[in-house]
Design an enzyme around this catalytic site. Structure first.
Site, mmCIF file in Angstrom:
data_model
loop_
_atom_site.group_PDB
_atom_site.id
_atom_site.type_symbol
_atom_site.label_atom_id
_atom_site.label_comp_id
_atom_site.label_asym_id
_atom_site.label_seq_id
_atom_site.Cartn_x
_atom_site.Cartn_y
_atom_site.Cartn_z
ATOM 1 N N ASN A 1 -74.377 -41.631 -40.382
ATOM 2 C CA ASN A 1 -73.089 -41.903 -39.747
ATOM 3 C C ASN A 1 -72.650 -40.702 -38.916
ATOM 4 O O ASN A 1 -72.351 -39.633 -39.467
ATOM 5 C CB ASN A 1 -72.020 -42.202 -40.795
ATOM 6 C CG ASN A 1 -70.648 -42.405 -40.166
ATOM 7 O OD1 ASN A 1 -70.373 -43.448 -39.599
ATOM 8 N ND2 ASN A 1 -69.785 -41.396 -40.245
ATOM 9 N N GLU A 2 -72.662 -40.845 -37.603
ATOM 10 C CA GLU A 2 -72.067 -39.936 -36.616
ATOM 11 C C GLU A 2 -72.754 -38.582 -36.466
ATOM 12 O O GLU A 2 -72.264 -37.726 -35.714
ATOM 13 C CB GLU A 2 -70.565 -39.740 -36.886
ATOM 14 C CG GLU A 2 -69.783 -41.027 -36.784
ATOM 15 C CD GLU A 2 -68.275 -40.867 -36.799
ATOM 16 O OE1 GLU A 2 -67.579 -41.825 -36.402
ATOM 17 O OE2 GLU A 2 -67.793 -39.793 -37.206
#
Length: 825
Positions: free
Chosen positions: A436-437
């Protein structure tokens, strides 16, 4: 046959006298300890013993911070001996959180440093003498481990000040912009003693596919572990699915086999809204040739037959990101999932089913398990299998640079392999996502300069993890991260390619900016609002019910969160006066913001192939982006999702500078009908009307052009548009609420007692925008069946309220825009 004894009672918890002892710790925690529950953690045991306050209330989180800095030891007693003549005795822990040493009778069996793995220790010799044998699991603070690894490998950037990226533990237990800092330790999943002989099933990997002729194929790869007594034996492994059985023999010296079962004319498993969810028992049995009637070990799961492909083909708009299940492209009506309680051992099967049932009721068909949490229990994925909820599973990396050196790299690979194998039987699981990210963070958050050549996780996402998935679970697609554009040559958050996260809107812009882009797949976006009134009242107390009270601000973890809420309200309503108006308007603004995005993106299917709201749930009482708060109460956003994620949706949208009616049909049949679109005056007069017929194919979107005589408002401060078809309604106001001139809202209410509670009928004498019955203001247990409703003059709506006896005034629980505006400056 293998014998399994749960180790779920007789435990005590005490502070380890050889480890760190915080000043707040009582002497009794060192001397006698307290009863411990397994599964559980130090926090839940101390709560049960009354030694710490509830960390979810007030600012108690700060009062219990010492628990995460302490070292803890769990103790119980085992009964030694041969245990029925078995050759081997194993201690099995499905989850140890996190850095632990396991000891029997003072002998160290092994050490752990990963919350996300299961562990098995050979305890045969330690138990051989018989009698009572003490078992200890001693936990070192995860802080100590993380800080030691950081000192050894060097610092790495992350989005928060805590060192969560240096230890394989649930990252959000160190705090997040919606969660408390409660660094847990404990035996957080099941523990048991397994006794067995000759051989056991060490690993079972079922690859489930469907041939073009409709034959279901299950190829099961098994690995076995043998004892000395089983080394020279020929083993027999059988697989049975839907009455079809196949068998393989493992000769002495062989510890692996592949067994294939073909089931003709299988019923396909579909996402909810696309078909049924038939599940088949898959049974694996291990025995020997000379003891066919006795099974040494067995394994059983339910599988579903379906195909899944991630379509990333290039086209005129960029490159797609579309999930195809059984060849059918699916618009993902999704939500992001975080751990449902920061103290994760408290989330049981019933709670999973409640939450996922709420998701399904809201029209959700995809749940993304976010990378800062955990690989959830079998109960979660079983519920998704049954409900037809697609699961997008992140590997557990979020918002940080992760070192690729030891001692982390080996743990990461072992964790990934174990959880891919554990979860692969579930048909609901359709996508593995690398992180995530983090790919975005390296590109845009200044990491490259700060890292100065140090490792940061790229090797995990672009090499290790895709190799693990390809080797262990080749039936499912893998994507390197979210956001990710599919190529290092492109910006990772390029909306024309792959997955996109939209946070600039919440952080800096008005939510109208959602309409400026058409991403291929919107994997994260959201808008904040406080939890329900009753949730706040219990968590904060009556005297703290103010937007800027110390306790309210403590339960707002986002950077400048209240400032962003205020800036989001200002262009639409001005500044609300008083807590009640602020509470209603911020919840309304959340629902409107999300509606603006989803209506726009759904109207652009198939270019945009999905929206995944941040977020479905909360882990404690907090102002956040969730649709369901930490006390399991549904915010107005939840009910708005039921409209936005319904199979059929009407919206008034701007295309090429002109207003049009979008007719979104995600149903399996065409939608034919006649719309009625009116331009109305706030006082109830009709200025113009248009009744076009439309036909929209299944799983398609139609656009109905509207004549200028209808859409050109004479006075935008007084006039608005209403579109209706088949019981659905869409509204369009051209100016902000604070600029719209309408009569003061007037309503009449009637309460009728029912068997489940009471019906509250509200009749509007004027235009009443976004009427909301906050049922929990009537009683903490009360729940309404609907959320925001706009009524035209003369219209009525009935709220069905459960958990309330119908007594008392309802006026304080009823809110609408004009009522809140009257308190605005």
């Amino acid at each position: 046959m293998k014998a399994s004894t749960p180790l779920d009672h007789g435990w005590t918890l005490r502070l380890d006298p050889r480890g760190h002892r915080p000043e707040q710790a009582a002497d009794a925690l060192v001397d006698e300890g307290v009863p411990a529950r397994v599964p559980g953690c130090a926090h839940t045991d101390l709560l049960a013993a009354g030694l710490i306050p509830d960390p979810y209330l007030g600012r108690n989180e700060e009062e219990v911070a010492w628990v995460g800095r302490a070292d803890w030891t769990y103790r119980t007693t085992l009964t030694g001996g041969s245990g029925g003549g078995h050759e081997r005795a194993d201690l099995v822990f499905d989850g140890l959180d996190t850095v632990a040493e396991v000891r029997i009778g003072g002998r160290v069996l092994g050490r752990t440093r990963n919350m996300h793995r299961a562990y098995r220790f050979d305890a045969t010799q330690a138990l051989a003498a018989g009698g009572d044998v003490p078992l200890e699991v001693a936990f070192t603070s995860a802080y100590e481990e993380a800080e030691a690894v950081r000192a050894r490998l060097g610092p790495r950037p992350n989005a928060y000040p805590e060192p969560f990226n240096f230890v394989r533990k649930m990252a959000s237990s160190f705090g997040w912009d919606w969660g408390p800092t409660l660094v847990t330790a404990g035996i957080w999943r099941q523990a048991r003693l397994e006794r067995w002989s000759l051989a056991r099933l060490a690993e079972v990997r079922p690859e489930v596919t469907v041939a073009e002729d409709g034959t279901g194929r299950v190829r099961v790869r098994i690995a076995v572990e043998r004892t000395a007594g089983g080394a020279a034996r020929t083993l027999r492994a059988s697989v049975r699915v839907a009455g079809v059985e196949a068998t393989a023999r493992l000769q002495p010296g062989s510890d692996a086999a592949t067994i294939c079962v073909e089931v003709p004319d299988v019923a396909l498993w579909w996402p909810r809204g696309y078909g049924e969810q038939p599940l088949y028992d898959c049974e694996v049995t291990l025995g020997t040739d000379d003891t066919e009637e006795v099974a040494l070990d067995s394994w059983e799961r339910r599988v579903g037959f379906r195909t899944v492909v991630l379509d990333t083909a290039e086209d005129a708009e960029g490159s797609a990101f579309t999930l195809r299940v059984n060849g059918q492209p699916v618009f993902a009506r999704g939500v992001n999932w975080i751990p449902d309680d920061t103290l994760v051992s408290r989330v049981d099967a019933a709670r999973y089913r409640r939450r996922l049932a709420q998701a399904a009721k809201a029209g959700v068909n995809l749940v993304r398990v976010w990378g800062g949490g955990i690989y959830e229990s079998e109960d979660f994925y079983d519920a998704c299998d049954e409900a037809g909820l697609l699961v997008w599973q992140d590997f557990l990396f979020a918002c940080a640079a992760y070192p690729e050196e030891e001692p982390l790299r080996t743990e990461v690979e072992a964790e990934a392999r174990e959880n891919v194998v554990r979860l692969m039987p579930h048909p609901s699981l359709v996508l593995w996502n690398g992180n995530n990210e983090n790919l975005w963070g390296f590109r845009d958050w200044g990491w490259a300069e700060e890292l100065n050549g140090a490792s940061w996780g790229e090797g995990y996402y672009l090499d290790l993890l895709p190799r693990v998935v390809a080797e262990a679970d080749p039936t499912r697609p893998y994507w390197a991260g979210s956001p990710w554009s599919g190529s290092p040559e492109r910006h990772p958050n390029n909306p024309r390619h792959g997955t996109t996260h939209s946070w600039e809107v919440w952080n800096r812009l008005d939510y109208a900016a959602y309409r400026e882009d058409v991403p291929r797949f919107m994997a994260e976006f959201g808008w904040q609002a406080p939890p329900a009134y009753a949730t706040l009242r219990r968590a904060l107390g009556e005297d703290q019910l103010a937007p800027d009270s110390p306790d309210m601000l403590h339960h707002q973890k986002a950077a400048d969160g209240n400032g962003k809420l205020a800036r989001g309200l200002a262009p639409h309503f001005g500044a609300p006066v008083g807590f009640d108006a602020w509470h209603y308007l911020t919840q309304l603004n959340q629902a409107r913001a999300v509606a603006t995005g989803i209506e726009h993106w759904r109207a652009h299917w198939p270019v945009c192939a999905g929206t995944v709201l941040w977020q479905l749930n909360d882990c404690w009482p907090v102002t956040s982006w969730a649709a369901i708060d930490g006390a399991e109460r549904e915010k107005p956003l939840y009910h708005e999702l039921r409209r936005l994620y319904a199979d059929r949706l009407l919206s008034l949208t701007v295309r090429d500078g002109r207003l049009a009616l979008a007719v979104v049909n995600d149903a399996p049949t065409p939608w034919e009908g006649r719309a009625r679109v009116r331009r109305l005056d706030a006082k109830g007069g009709e200025a113009a009307a248009y009744e076009p017929e439309f036909t929209v194919a299944a799983r398609a979107v139609g656009l109905v052009e509207l004549p200028a005589a209808l859409t050109e408002l004479g006075d935008p401060a007084r006039e608005f548009l209403v579109a209706e078809a088949d019981g659905l309604r869409a509204l369009h106001f051209a100016v902000a609420d604070k600029e719209f001139v309408s009569p003061a809202g007037e309503v009449r209410t009637e309460v009728v007692e029912t068997a489940e509670g009471a019906d509250v009928t509200v009749t509007a004498h004027t235009l009443v925008r976004d009427l909301l019955l906050q049922a929990d203001r009537l009683a903490p247990t009360a729940k309404a069946d609907r959320g925001l409703v706009t009524l035209l003059p003369g219209e009525s709506v009935t709220y069905r309220v459960s958990g309330w006896d119908g007594t008392g005034a309802v006026d304080a629980a009823l809110w609408w825009v004009d009522k809140a505006r009257s308190a605005a400056g």
